[in-house]
Design a protein around this motif. Structure first.
Motif, PDB file in Angstrom:
ATOM      1  N   ALA A 214       0.818  -1.216   0.000  1.00 20.53           N
ATOM      2  CA  ALA A 214       0.000   0.000   0.000  1.00 20.53           C
ATOM      3  C   ALA A 214       0.853   1.267   0.000  1.00 20.53           C
ATOM      4  CB  ALA A 214      -0.941   0.006   1.198  1.00 20.53           C
ATOM      5  N   ASP A 215       2.128   1.169   0.387  1.00 16.75           N
ATOM      6  CA  ASP A 215       3.010   2.333   0.327  1.00 16.75           C
ATOM      7  C   ASP A 215       3.262   2.776  -1.113  1.00 16.75           C
ATOM      8  OD1 ASP A 215       3.279   2.489   3.067  1.00 16.75           O
ATOM      9  OD2 ASP A 215       5.151   1.341   3.135  1.00 16.75           O
ATOM     10  N   LYS A 258       5.929   7.547   1.833  1.00 17.32           N
ATOM     11  CA  LYS A 258       6.791   7.819   0.679  1.00 17.32           C
ATOM     12  C   LYS A 258       8.209   7.322   0.956  1.00 17.32           C
ATOM     13  CE  LYS A 258       8.967  11.646  -1.814  1.00 17.32           C
ATOM     14  NZ  LYS A 258       9.071  13.117  -1.967  1.00 17.32           N
ATOM     15  N   SER A 259       8.735   7.615   2.105  1.00 20.88           N
ATOM     16  CA  SER A 259      10.101   7.205   2.442  1.00 20.88           C
ATOM     17  C   SER A 259      10.235   5.688   2.478  1.00 20.88           C
ATOM     18  CB  SER A 259      10.512   7.810   3.790  1.00 20.88           C
ATOM     19  OG  SER A 259      10.508   9.226   3.727  1.00 20.88           O
ATOM     20  N   ARG A 264      12.231   0.644   0.164  1.00 25.38           N
ATOM     21  CA  ARG A 264      12.022  -0.764  -0.199  1.00 25.38           C
ATOM     22  C   ARG A 264      12.338  -0.987  -1.675  1.00 25.38           C
ATOM     23  NH1 ARG A 264       7.304  -4.025  -1.538  1.00 25.38           N
ATOM     24  NH2 ARG A 264       7.917  -6.199  -1.227  1.00 25.38           N
ATOM     25  N   HIS A 265      11.899  -0.090  -2.535  1.00 31.04           N
ATOM     26  CA  HIS A 265      12.205  -0.165  -3.959  1.00 31.04           C
ATOM     27  C   HIS A 265      13.717  -0.180  -4.181  1.00 31.04           C
ATOM     28  CE1 HIS A 265      12.944   1.981  -7.865  1.00 31.04           C
ATOM     29  NE2 HIS A 265      12.006   1.144  -8.306  1.00 31.04           N
ATOM     30  N   ARG A 266      14.426   0.724  -3.520  1.00 31.17           N
ATOM     31  CA  ARG A 266      15.875   0.812  -3.690  1.00 31.17           C
ATOM     32  C   ARG A 266      16.573  -0.430  -3.170  1.00 31.17           C
ATOM     33  NH1 ARG A 266      18.438   6.276  -1.613  1.00 31.17           N
ATOM     34  NH2 ARG A 266      17.058   6.989  -3.294  1.00 31.17           N
ATOM     35  N   GLU A 267      16.135  -0.899  -2.010  1.00 35.09           N
ATOM     36  CA  GLU A 267      16.804  -2.059  -1.410  1.00 35.09           C
ATOM     37  C   GLU A 267      16.596  -3.323  -2.242  1.00 35.09           C
ATOM     38  OE1 GLU A 267      18.915  -4.572   1.262  1.00 35.09           O
ATOM     39  OE2 GLU A 267      19.021  -2.482   0.590  1.00 35.09           O
ATOM     40  N   GLN A 268      15.428  -3.513  -2.837  1.00 38.10           N
ATOM     41  CA  GLN A 268      15.228  -4.691  -3.667  1.00 38.10           C
ATOM     42  C   GLN A 268      16.128  -4.661  -4.900  1.00 38.10           C
ATOM     43  OE1 GLN A 268      10.958  -5.535  -4.362  1.00 38.10           O
ATOM     44  NE2 GLN A 268      11.289  -7.143  -2.828  1.00 38.10           N
ATOM     45  N   LEU A 269      16.293  -3.497  -5.494  1.00 33.59           N
ATOM     46  CA  LEU A 269      17.202  -3.398  -6.636  1.00 33.59           C
ATOM     47  C   LEU A 269      18.647  -3.617  -6.196  1.00 33.59           C
ATOM     48  CD1 LEU A 269      15.494  -0.480  -8.551  1.00 33.59           C
ATOM     49  CD2 LEU A 269      15.897  -2.783  -9.450  1.00 33.59           C
TER      50      LEU A 269
END
Length: 511
Positions: A214-215, A258-259, A264-269
């Motif tokens: 949901a984020d 937002k943070s 999470r997006h950055r860490e998965q990449l």
């Protein structure tokens, strides 16, 4: 199985062993810009993001090296594999979820609990790819539905509760990944290890967007939307497709949400680029809006620093990308940009598993698209998906393995070639060797007669003209308009004596 561990601090720009931290010099930036690695103006993902993604990348960013771009251009035939929990229901990847009832969406989000593809074997997949003559594969590490096919240390902290419209967001704490299924094994890890053993290049598909978390609302068709996305201009903060009155209304995003999303997006990449050894390409999909573009740009810079020669698909990041991908079409002509490209088309009717044998388009269709792309200076990626057990449809296997047989005969005119100035004349497509000493002409309809006229080619004097797969040189003579006339031996008038069934390749030595 062994992980390729590369531990770095999470914050971008921090010092980490093995990662280049110095900014590029002015001369490096100048050389990079001189290469003209820019998207064509008619690329539709570029049109979506050009309102907020700057055309000129930041001065501290350069693309993958010219050597990496050349290696990408050497990849001519590859495959995209769409696979996830949606295969349990035999439906298209992710997209059908948007049209489901709230009850069905809830069921869909529980499919991971019974996802157990015991028929999956990474080495079998690689052997299949090699039989098909493929040089690379792309795999959906995470599609839009948010399910990760790899082990991730990230956690989803809130998700949609479709059965409680009064309170549609609920707290949770799970990875929503393959490690929480009965299967448990890291599929991305197994595929990458098998690819490294088999010298097959790796392209990891990753959706920017996540419809489970949901984020990530309301970016890119998320089932949850926010009131701030109603206005067309404000919607660009999230993406042009961020609002639909049929979606579930939720409170506007907080700074904390937002943070968390960016982190999470950055860490998965980071996980995908740090845990699985050398990755040749990453296939980004979807897009975020301008609200988080500065943060996403920093994530792209992190990716570059982790693997400097990583070829990054431009989807959602504009000219920060290294290559672009026409989807379900081949450009009409040679592209007017130095950014390399790879066309992707479905072999069946969907990106995921297609259970209907008649839907698969055939070997000749694949060969035709492959020749068309390579002649124009691009490459071709065909797309199929396995079933819930990890097996490909027998008809898809048959058709693609037949392409491999065609490439055994004609691959010299495909692999590691480049586009000619004259890439097509009539129904004949051309490629050339990198040193321009040889030209290859692909004839899709075998000549019905004793001769074949090929325009725009002037072989060197006394050079031999050959049909690939046929062990005798062919007699030829020049034509008055700068082409050649080839004499076709009587034996080749019988289809059973020809080296292949379609797209015959004639080779010429050029001065």
């Amino acid at each position: 199985m062994k992980k390729f561990l590369l531990i770095i601090p999470f914050l971008f720009g921090a010092t980490a062993t093995g990662i280049a931290q110095t900014d590029p010099s002015a001369e490096q930036v100048r050389q990079d810009r001189a290469r003209g690695v820019v998207l064509p103006a008619n690329d539709w993902p570029y049109k979506i993001t050009k309102a907020y993604v700057e055309d000129e990348p930041d001065a501290d960013y350069i693309h993958a090296s010219e050597a990496a771009h050349e290696a990408f251009r050497d990849i001519k035939f590859s495959i995209r594999i769409h696979w996830g929990v949606y295969s349990k229901w035999g439906i298209e990847a992710s997209w059908p979820m948007l049209k489901m009832s709230n009850g069905k969406k809830t069921e869909y989000n529980e499919l991971y609990k019974t996802f157990n593809p015991e028929g999956f074997d990474a080495d079998e997949w690689m052997a299949f790819f090699k039989r098909c003559g493929m040089q690379a594969f792309a795999f959906t590490t995470k599609h839009h539905d948010g399910f990760s096919m790899f082990h991730t240390g990230t956690r989803v902290q809130q998700r949609a509760n479709y059965l409680n419209p009064a309170h549609p967001i609920e707290s949770c704490d799970l990875a929503y990944s393959i490690e929480e299924t009965p299967f448990k094994r890291d599929i991305v890890e197994e595929l990458c290890e098998a690819a490294h053993r088999n010298n097959i290049k790796i392209d990891l598909y990753y959706s920017h967007n996540d419809w489970y978390d949901a984020d990530f609302r309301p970016y890119f068709n998320h089932p949850l939307t926010v009131d701030a996305a109603r206005d067309a201009q404000t919607a660009l903060d999230f993406a042009p497709d961020s609002y639909d009155e049929k979606r579930i209304m939720t409170p506007n995003l907080t700074q904390e949400e937002k943070s968390r999303m960016v982190a999470r997006h950055r860490e998965q990449l980071r996980e995908l680029l740090a845990n699985y050894g050398k990755i040749d390409m990453i296939c980004l999909d979807g897009q975020f809006g301008r609200y988080v573009w500065p943060e996403i740009k920093e994530t792209v810079k992190m990716m570059r620093r982790l693997q400097p020669d990583l070829m990054i698909r431009a989807r959602g990041i504009g000219n920060y990308g290294d290559y672009y991908q026409p989807e379900e079409f081949v450009p009409e002509g040679k592209e007017n940009t130095n950014m390399p490209w790879m066309s992707i088309c479905l072999l069946g009717n969907v990106f995921a598993y297609d259970s209907v044998a008649e839907n698969y388009k055939g070997t000749q269709w694949v060969v035709s698209h492959l020749v068309n792309c390579v002649a124009k200076g691009g490459s071709f990626m065909v797309c199929i998906g396995p079933d819930a057990g990890g097996k490909f449809h027998p008809e898809a296997v048959r058709q693609l393995e037949a392409v491999g047989e065609w490439l055994k005969v004609n691959g010299e005119g495909i692999y590691e070639t480049r586009a000619r100035d004259v890439w097509k004349s009539g129904n004949i497509c051309f490629t050339r060797s990198k040193d321009s000493k040889r030209v290859y002409a692909f004839v899709e309809t075998f000549p019905d007669g004793k001769e074949l006229i090929i325009p725009s080619v002037t072989p060197a004097k006394k050079s031999k003209v050959r049909l690939l797969g046929y062990n005798k040189p062919l007699k030829w003579s020049p034509t008055v308009d700068g082409g050649i006339k080839i004499e076709i031996p009587a034996a080749l008038q019988s289809p059973e004596n020809r080296p292949c069934e379609y797209a015959w390749t004639f080779r010429f030595e050029i001065e």
